[in-house]
Design an enzyme around this catalytic site. Structure first.
Site, mmCIF file in Angstrom:
data_model
loop_
_atom_site.group_PDB
_atom_site.id
_atom_site.type_symbol
_atom_site.label_atom_id
_atom_site.label_comp_id
_atom_site.label_asym_id
_atom_site.label_seq_id
_atom_site.Cartn_x
_atom_site.Cartn_y
_atom_site.Cartn_z
ATOM 1 C CE LYS A 51 62.451 4.134 47.914
ATOM 2 N NZ LYS A 51 61.642 4.942 49.360
ATOM 3 C CD GLN A 95 60.737 8.003 50.152
ATOM 4 O OE1 GLN A 95 60.563 7.073 49.951
ATOM 5 N NE2 GLN A 95 61.722 8.626 50.305
ATOM 6 C CG ASP A 118 62.331 2.003 54.551
ATOM 7 O OD1 ASP A 118 62.905 1.620 53.397
ATOM 8 O OD2 ASP A 118 61.270 3.239 54.516
#
Ligand code: NAP
Length: 286
Positions: A51, A95, A118
């Site tokens: 990412k 994460q 997200d």
């Protein structure tokens, strides 16, 4: 049968994003992504590294904050609050998975809904469920883009999503329902799975079980989207047994090179969207 090339579609989206980011830079605005990484799970390390690499290629400022198992939930939440307040941060990602001692949902609930790139927070999930979509999770959004790219009909199609996880299956089912598909959401307790999947015009599999879906599960001419990423003896496999299934399909995604590359680029798109929204709002206030 056509193989849907996720890498190629991701590059097309990446090129468009680059133009948008360059436009922002002309106005001295750099989109920013705050990343929280807890522990040292090897897969998470790789995801975060990838990412950050794409962010750097595109000119998005990625700020990584690392925590370990000795840190407290409060310390992680404090960092999230700092990112929430920070004008230079447009998106925040925690994460997943966090080490088991941490309450993941509680921690994520502190991410501002405006920066929840997200799309895992309750506000954005609720917006999706009530068909007032705001920020949509990157993997389902990437799959939608792939279907649209190939002009695959969604409205009126019977979509079977196998796997009802929060990151992929559930939001995927609702996203396609919102677009007029007839959706069946199957999971590990579903009875007669084969009979159900054989009815699918579009079959999306996100279970985390290498090559579980074989040709017996698939109708002739179906579109098959394989979300699974399973490492077996150092090799990456999807949830679909590509060799037996592919010849029956009209379209199929490979693993690797299918859904995976789309996920990262859709995350960055969510960051750029959030950055532009904030700029538009600031502009309308002035
Ligand atoms: P998850 O949250 O663990 O959910 C798995 C789901 O699959 C659950 O709903 C489970 O049922 C169901 N399931 C498991 N075995 C099954 C079976 N044999 N038959 C029917 N349903 C079954 O997993 P996830 O986070 O959604 O991830 C799923 C897979 O996608 C993993 O391989 C993951 O690595 C991959 N993934 C890939 C990407 C990408 O970008 N390519 C992104 C995210 C995830 P229950 O609900 O009944 O337990």
């Amino acid at each position: 049968m056509k193989i849907i090339d996720g890498k190629l579609i991701a590059v097309e989206i990446q090129n468009k994003l680059k133009l948008r980011i360059d436009e922002l830079k002309k106005k001295n605005i750099t989109p920013g992504l705050g990343i929280i990484l807890v522990g040292n799970d090897p897969a998470s390390e790789i995801y975060v590294r990838n990412k950050m690499r794409v962010c750097s290629e595109l000119g998005v400022n990625a700020v990584l904050c690392r925590f370990n198992e000795e840190n407290t939930e409060e310390e992680i939440i404090k960092q999230i609050e700092e990112f929430n307040q920070n004008e230079e941060i447009d998106g925040i990602l925690v994460q997943s998975p966090l080490p088991s001692k941490f309450a993941e949902e509680k921690i994520i609930s502190h991410v501002s809904p405006l920066k929840d790139v997200d799309g895992f927070g309750i506000y954005n999930l609720g917006a999706l469920l009530s068909n007032q979509e705001k920020i949509i999770a990157a993997t389902p959004l990437g799959i939608l883009k792939m279907l649209e790219h190939e002009n695959i009909r969604i409205e009126g199609s019977h979509v079977v999503v196998v796997g009802a996880g929060l990151i992929v299956g559930r939001p995927m089912a609702v996203l396609l329902l919102n677009r007029g598909a007839t959706v069946t959401l199957a999971h590990s307790k579903t009875q007669n799975l084969k009979e159900i999947t054989r009815q699918a015009d579009i079959l999306i599999v996100a279970i985390g079980d290498a090559r579980f879906i074989t040709d017996e599960y698939v109708k002739d001419g179906a579109v098959v989207i394989d979300v699974g990423t399973n490492r077996v003896d150092g090799k990456l496999y999807g949830d679909v047994d590509f060799l037996s299934v592919a010849p029956k399909t009209s379209y199929i995604t490979p693993v690797p090179g299918g859904v995976g590359p789309m996920t990262i680029i859709m995350l960055i798109q969510n960051v750029v969207d959030a950055c532009e929204r904030k700029r538009d709002e600031n502009g309308s206030k002035n």
